[in-house]
Design a protein around this motif. Sequence first.
Motif, mmCIF file in Angstrom:
data_model
loop_
_atom_site.group_PDB
_atom_site.id
_atom_site.type_symbol
_atom_site.label_atom_id
_atom_site.label_comp_id
_atom_site.label_asym_id
_atom_site.label_seq_id
_atom_site.Cartn_x
_atom_site.Cartn_y
_atom_site.Cartn_z
ATOM 1 N N ARG A 117 0.846 -1.180 0.000
ATOM 2 C CA ARG A 117 0.000 0.000 0.000
ATOM 3 C C ARG A 117 0.891 1.243 0.000
ATOM 4 N N PRO A 118 0.371 2.362 -0.456
ATOM 5 C CA PRO A 118 1.204 3.567 -0.509
ATOM 6 C C PRO A 118 1.546 4.145 0.859
ATOM 7 N N GLY A 119 0.753 3.828 1.873
ATOM 8 C CA GLY A 119 1.053 4.296 3.214
ATOM 9 C C GLY A 119 2.038 3.368 3.914
ATOM 10 N N VAL A 120 2.258 3.606 5.192
ATOM 11 C CA VAL A 120 3.109 2.725 6.003
ATOM 12 C C VAL A 120 2.328 1.459 6.303
ATOM 13 N N MET A 121 2.903 0.293 6.015
ATOM 14 C CA MET A 121 2.196 -0.975 6.182
ATOM 15 C C MET A 121 2.787 -1.767 7.335
ATOM 16 N N ILE A 122 1.926 -2.232 8.245
ATOM 17 C CA ILE A 122 2.326 -3.077 9.364
ATOM 18 C C ILE A 122 1.630 -4.418 9.219
ATOM 19 N N GLY A 123 2.403 -5.483 9.127
ATOM 20 C CA GLY A 123 1.847 -6.830 9.086
ATOM 21 C C GLY A 123 1.795 -7.378 10.496
ATOM 22 N N GLY A 124 0.574 -7.606 10.996
ATOM 23 C CA GLY A 124 0.479 -8.084 12.367
ATOM 24 C C GLY A 124 -0.954 -8.159 12.833
ATOM 25 N N ASP A 125 -1.120 -8.535 14.086
ATOM 26 C CA ASP A 125 -2.431 -8.718 14.702
ATOM 27 C C ASP A 125 -2.861 -7.419 15.373
ATOM 28 N N VAL A 126 -3.975 -6.860 14.925
ATOM 29 C CA VAL A 126 -4.450 -5.597 15.497
ATOM 30 C C VAL A 126 -4.823 -5.747 16.970
ATOM 31 N N LEU A 127 -5.026 -6.988 17.424
ATOM 32 C CA LEU A 127 -5.396 -7.223 18.820
ATOM 33 C C LEU A 127 -4.186 -7.317 19.745
ATOM 34 N N THR A 128 -2.988 -7.409 19.167
ATOM 35 C CA THR A 128 -1.788 -7.485 20.008
ATOM 36 C C THR A 128 -0.771 -6.402 19.675
ATOM 37 N N HIS A 129 -0.738 -5.965 18.429
ATOM 38 C CA HIS A 129 0.168 -4.868 18.079
ATOM 39 C C HIS A 129 -0.331 -3.592 18.760
ATOM 40 N N ASP A 130 0.582 -2.825 19.297
ATOM 41 C CA ASP A 130 0.140 -1.624 19.995
ATOM 42 C C ASP A 130 0.775 -0.384 19.387
ATOM 43 N N PHE A 131 0.017 0.690 19.407
ATOM 44 C CA PHE A 131 0.490 2.016 19.034
ATOM 45 C C PHE A 131 0.482 2.882 20.296
ATOM 46 N N PRO A 132 1.293 3.901 20.335
ATOM 47 C CA PRO A 132 1.233 4.823 21.477
ATOM 48 C C PRO A 132 -0.156 5.449 21.597
ATOM 49 N N ALA A 133 -0.549 5.766 22.793
ATOM 50 C CA ALA A 133 -1.845 6.402 23.015
ATOM 51 C C ALA A 133 -1.916 7.714 22.245
ATOM 52 N N ALA A 134 -3.121 8.005 21.751
ATOM 53 C CA ALA A 134 -3.392 9.273 21.064
ATOM 54 C C ALA A 134 -2.498 9.469 19.847
ATOM 55 N N SER A 135 -2.339 8.396 19.044
ATOM 56 C CA SER A 135 -1.467 8.466 17.871
ATOM 57 C C SER A 135 -2.158 8.979 16.615
ATOM 58 N N PHE A 136 -3.502 8.846 16.537
ATOM 59 C CA PHE A 136 -4.197 9.103 15.287
ATOM 60 C C PHE A 136 -5.386 10.032 15.476
ATOM 61 N N GLU A 137 -5.607 10.875 14.466
ATOM 62 C CA GLU A 137 -6.810 11.708 14.451
ATOM 63 C C GLU A 137 -8.013 10.939 13.925
ATOM 64 N N VAL A 138 -7.763 9.987 13.005
ATOM 65 C CA VAL A 138 -8.841 9.212 12.379
ATOM 66 C C VAL A 138 -8.419 7.753 12.304
ATOM 67 N N ILE A 139 -9.345 6.842 12.598
ATOM 68 C CA ILE A 139 -9.134 5.407 12.412
ATOM 69 C C ILE A 139 -10.255 4.884 11.529
ATOM 70 N N VAL A 140 -9.884 4.133 10.480
ATOM 71 C CA VAL A 140 -10.840 3.662 9.481
ATOM 72 C C VAL A 140 -10.796 2.143 9.416
ATOM 73 N N GLY A 141 -11.975 1.517 9.410
ATOM 74 C CA GLY A 141 -12.072 0.074 9.201
ATOM 75 C C GLY A 141 -13.131 -0.192 8.148
ATOM 76 N N ILE A 142 -12.729 -0.489 6.928
ATOM 77 C CA ILE A 142 -13.668 -0.700 5.825
ATOM 78 C C ILE A 142 -13.836 -2.196 5.610
ATOM 79 N N SER A 143 -15.004 -2.710 5.967
ATOM 80 C CA SER A 143 -15.293 -4.147 5.838
ATOM 81 C C SER A 143 -14.209 -4.980 6.506
ATOM 82 N N SER A 144 -13.842 -4.601 7.717
ATOM 83 C CA SER A 144 -12.785 -5.333 8.408
ATOM 84 C C SER A 144 -13.140 -5.695 9.846
#
Length: 211
Positions: free
Chosen positions: A35-62
């Motif tokens: 993908r043109p953005g930064v891609m992380i291969g992993g489990d969204v239930l275990t991979h963690d991001f720092p708190a308050a990292s994003f202004e928008v979170i999108v889940g399209i049919s996921s």
Amino acid sequence: RVLEIGCAEGDWQTPMLAARPDLQITGIDWRQCDRPGVMIGGDVLTHDFPAASFEVIVGISSIEHIGLGHYCQDPLDPDGDQHCMARAVRWLKPGGWVYADVPYGSAYRVEGTSHRVYDDAAIASRLMVPGLTEQRRCYTTWAGIDHILHEVHDLGLHDLRGRPLPGQGDGQDREVHVGHEADAHAGEAQQAEEHQAQHQHPSEDRVSDGD
């Protein structure tokens, strides 16, 4: 900064960045993809991001697939959708937005390992986790599927604070797009045969739920 949860099935990022080249998009998926953005291969239930990292979170049919083990034996969690949304709250900046679409029907059910279908009660209990407040909901049939990317662009990144659009389910299976606004202190909280061949949802209309 924008996080896309589940980015391997369809390429939302390319048209989104064409419309908004100023965005910094990160995608996470159990499966590898380019993908043109930064891609992380992993489990969204275990991979963690720092708190308050994003202004928008999108889940399209996921979100409806998370934890069911359908895609490349992704890790099992019967409440993976709820747990994912709770994690999203921690990753949002206060006042940030979540946009997601999920199948909608007259009653909540799980279609084997494929996906969950949500009714109003399930949206409230499983997707509207503490820290999120529903702001906007739209209903779209498959006849309007070509407008989904434009809808995410308009609702999710430009006019999320506009007036709610009217919409009601009619008991037939649809699909919901859910967008939520994080509460002011969310950053402090630990807070049907086929949808489409590639999404493996039932034949259904679509519902847009946007905050």
